[in-house]
Design an enzyme around this catalytic site. Structure first.
Site, PDB file in Angstrom:
ATOM      1  N   HIS A  56     -36.419  16.578   4.018  1.00 45.04           N
ATOM      2  CA  HIS A  56     -35.659  16.611   4.913  1.00 45.04           C
ATOM      3  C   HIS A  56     -35.553  17.681   6.443  1.00 45.04           C
ATOM      4  O   HIS A  56     -34.747  17.213   7.451  1.00 45.04           O
ATOM      5  CB  HIS A  56     -34.030  16.773   4.313  1.00 45.04           C
ATOM      6  CG  HIS A  56     -33.883  16.046   3.273  1.00 45.04           C
ATOM      7  ND1 HIS A  56     -33.353  14.702   3.748  1.00 45.04           N
ATOM      8  CD2 HIS A  56     -34.191  15.710   1.996  1.00 45.04           C
ATOM      9  CE1 HIS A  56     -33.462  13.861   2.116  1.00 45.04           C
ATOM     10  NE2 HIS A  56     -33.732  14.255   1.443  1.00 45.04           N
ATOM     11  N   ARG A  93      10.357   4.404   9.718  1.00 42.06           N
ATOM     12  CA  ARG A  93       9.617   2.913   8.895  1.00 42.06           C
ATOM     13  C   ARG A  93      10.125   1.206   9.596  1.00 42.06           C
ATOM     14  O   ARG A  93       9.796   0.807   9.265  1.00 42.06           O
ATOM     15  CB  ARG A  93       9.165   3.778   7.288  1.00 42.06           C
ATOM     16  CG  ARG A  93      10.136   3.376   6.652  1.00 42.06           C
ATOM     17  CD  ARG A  93      10.101   3.954   5.220  1.00 42.06           C
ATOM     18  NE  ARG A  93      11.391   4.622   4.911  1.00 42.06           N
ATOM     19  CZ  ARG A  93      11.913   4.338   3.267  1.00 42.06           C
ATOM     20  NH1 ARG A  93      10.688   3.625   2.765  1.00 42.06           N
ATOM     21  NH2 ARG A  93      12.323   4.893   2.423  1.00 42.06           N
ATOM     22  N   SER A 116       7.581   0.269   0.506  1.00 40.25           N
ATOM     23  CA  SER A 116       7.799   2.200   0.638  1.00 40.25           C
ATOM     24  C   SER A 116       7.366   1.788   2.425  1.00 40.25           C
ATOM     25  O   SER A 116       7.890   3.204   3.049  1.00 40.25           O
ATOM     26  CB  SER A 116       6.790   2.971   0.040  1.00 40.25           C
ATOM     27  OG  SER A 116       7.715   2.714  -1.504  1.00 40.25           O
ATOM     28  N   GLU A 173      -7.458   3.831  -0.265  1.00 41.82           N
ATOM     29  CA  GLU A 173      -7.224   3.589   0.802  1.00 41.82           C
ATOM     30  C   GLU A 173      -8.157   4.090   1.514  1.00 41.82           C
ATOM     31  O   GLU A 173      -8.580   3.264   2.681  1.00 41.82           O
ATOM     32  CB  GLU A 173      -6.382   5.994   1.506  1.00 41.82           C
ATOM     33  CG  GLU A 173      -4.984   5.553   0.981  1.00 41.82           C
ATOM     34  CD  GLU A 173      -4.543   5.662  -1.013  1.00 41.82           C
ATOM     35  OE1 GLU A 173      -5.642   5.911  -1.599  1.00 41.82           O
ATOM     36  OE2 GLU A 173      -3.567   5.736  -1.567  1.00 41.82           O
ATOM     37  N   PHE A 204      -1.707  10.528   1.988  1.00 43.10           N
ATOM     38  CA  PHE A 204      -2.541   9.704   1.424  1.00 43.10           C
ATOM     39  C   PHE A 204      -4.080   9.540   2.451  1.00 43.10           C
ATOM     40  O   PHE A 204      -5.363   8.795   1.913  1.00 43.10           O
ATOM     41  CB  PHE A 204      -2.419   8.720   0.687  1.00 43.10           C
ATOM     42  CG  PHE A 204      -1.837   8.790  -0.389  1.00 43.10           C
ATOM     43  CD1 PHE A 204      -1.374  10.151  -1.249  1.00 43.10           C
ATOM     44  CD2 PHE A 204      -0.732   7.852  -0.727  1.00 43.10           C
ATOM     45  CE1 PHE A 204      -1.427  10.347  -2.299  1.00 43.10           C
ATOM     46  CE2 PHE A 204      -0.044   8.306  -1.903  1.00 43.10           C
ATOM     47  CZ  PHE A 204      -0.007   9.280  -2.612  1.00 43.10           C
ATOM     48  N   HIS A 249       6.163   8.590   5.405  1.00 43.63           N
ATOM     49  CA  HIS A 249       7.173   9.390   5.255  1.00 43.63           C
ATOM     50  C   HIS A 249       5.753  10.585   5.496  1.00 43.63           C
ATOM     51  O   HIS A 249       4.672  11.849   5.202  1.00 43.63           O
ATOM     52  CB  HIS A 249       6.427   9.390   3.472  1.00 43.63           C
ATOM     53  CG  HIS A 249       7.290   7.942   2.883  1.00 43.63           C
ATOM     54  ND1 HIS A 249       7.339   6.872   2.781  1.00 43.63           N
ATOM     55  CD2 HIS A 249       7.969   8.067   2.170  1.00 43.63           C
ATOM     56  CE1 HIS A 249       7.532   6.048   2.770  1.00 43.63           C
ATOM     57  NE2 HIS A 249       8.222   6.949   1.876  1.00 43.63           N
ATOM     58  N   ASP A 290       9.288  13.403  -4.754  1.00 42.05           N
ATOM     59  CA  ASP A 290       7.798  13.336  -5.431  1.00 42.05           C
ATOM     60  C   ASP A 290       7.051  14.745  -5.550  1.00 42.05           C
ATOM     61  O   ASP A 290       6.223  15.081  -5.779  1.00 42.05           O
ATOM     62  CB  ASP A 290       7.123  12.150  -4.606  1.00 42.05           C
ATOM     63  CG  ASP A 290       7.209  11.045  -4.762  1.00 42.05           C
ATOM     64  OD1 ASP A 290       7.127  10.228  -6.154  1.00 42.05           O
ATOM     65  OD2 ASP A 290       7.115   9.945  -3.331  1.00 42.05           O
TER      66      ASP A 290
END
Length: 298
Positions: free
Chosen positions: A11, A105, A132, A161, A186, A210, A218
């Site tokens: 490498h 949203r 949501s 995701e 996320f 959010h 949460d």
């Protein structure tokens, strides 16, 4: 590389090994970007000839299709050239001043549906969070993309995701205009695929909601802190954080137009929140604005 093949050291930058490899092939050892005689002809007679025949046949088929189905043919042409239908923005909403406000949203749901209704190839969904993120297309005929319904406009990507981002990249490469959504926290799960969107300069739309620490019950696992700084620092990413419903409309107006994402470079994630924000009336709709640094009013 004769002496280090099969070893981890392969490498590294080993100039001497490269020379030995060239010697093995009987190539000039000091030549750079060397292509031996006959290679061009070989590819030209094989892949080149076959590719040209297939390409010519494809464009002949497209022309026949446009003659037989002029309206659908026009849509296909516009889609493949990343153009928009006439009147795509005719239903974009404006929101009157209201001290009670509206969560971005919620206003984004209205704006997204207004635009998608007039752009048949604007399709997408959420990573199992559509109720949501409010990104479900609800107009007549939108439907769900399923095994027995390829005409559906809503995709169910599941709780994955990274896979959603990879799928969106592939969809964009075939020239549909895809969008995907999730909670902003996320984005950590999909940075690899999102960064590839930026590297490939693909006009993927990511809708992250959010975006505040005020996200309900949460707790810390759902509270984005450092994510905004990371997204703002990612090269090739347009980040828009609308401060009220009318800014959501203008954000959509901006990121949907080809001249915006062509000139500034590609993926466009608007950040929206769950908290209500007071609605202001601007004297004129700006093309760009300073994005607010607070997600919700104190």
């Amino acid at each position: 590389m004769p002496r280090i093949r099969g070893l981890h050291s392969v490498h590294g930058k080993r100039a001497e090994e490269i020379r030995l490899a060239k010697r093995n092939y009987g190539w000039p050892e000091d030549a750079k970007f060397y292509v031996p005689d006959g290679v061009y002809d070989h590819f030209r007679q094989g892949i080149g000839k076959r590719g040209k025949e297939l390409r010519d046949a494809w464009f002949t088929r497209i022309e026949d299709y446009r003659k037989q189905y002029p309206e659908l043919g026009d849509e296909l042409y516009r889609m493949q050239h990343r153009e928009l239908p006439e009147g795509w923005d005719r239903d974009l909403p404006t929101f009157p001043a209201d001290p009670k406000g509206l969560a971005t949203r919620e206003s984004n749901a209205k704006v997204l549906n207004a635009v998608a209704k007039n752009i048949p190839w604007l399709i997408g969904g959420a990573a199992d969070l559509a109720p949501s993120t409010k990104t479900r297309l609800t107009f007549d005929g939108a439907g769900d993309f399923e095994a027995d319904n390829y005409a559906g406009r809503n995709f169910h990507f599941g709780i994955r995701e990274h896979a959603m981002g990879a799928i969106l990249n592939g969809m964009s490469l075939v020239k549909v205009r895809p969008f995907g959504s999730g909670f902003f926290i996320f984005v950590d799960y999909m940075r690899g695929s999102l960064r590839l969107s930026a590297l490939m300069e693909l006009p993927v739309i990511y809708v992250f909601t959010h975006d505040s620490i005020g996200v309900g019950e949460d707790g810390p696992t759902h509270q984005p802190i450092e994510q905004l700084a990371h997204m703002r620092s990612m090269p090739g990413l347009i980040l828009i954080r609308p401060g009220d419903a009318n800014e959501v409309t203008e954000a959509c107006n901006c990121i949907t137009r080809p001249q915006c994402w062509r000139s500034v470079v590609k993926p466009c994630p608007p950040l929206t929140g769950r908290n209500t924000l007071p609605l202001r009336v601007w004297p004129a709709a700006p093309t760009f604005w300073r994005t607010p640094r607070t997600a919700s009013p104190k």
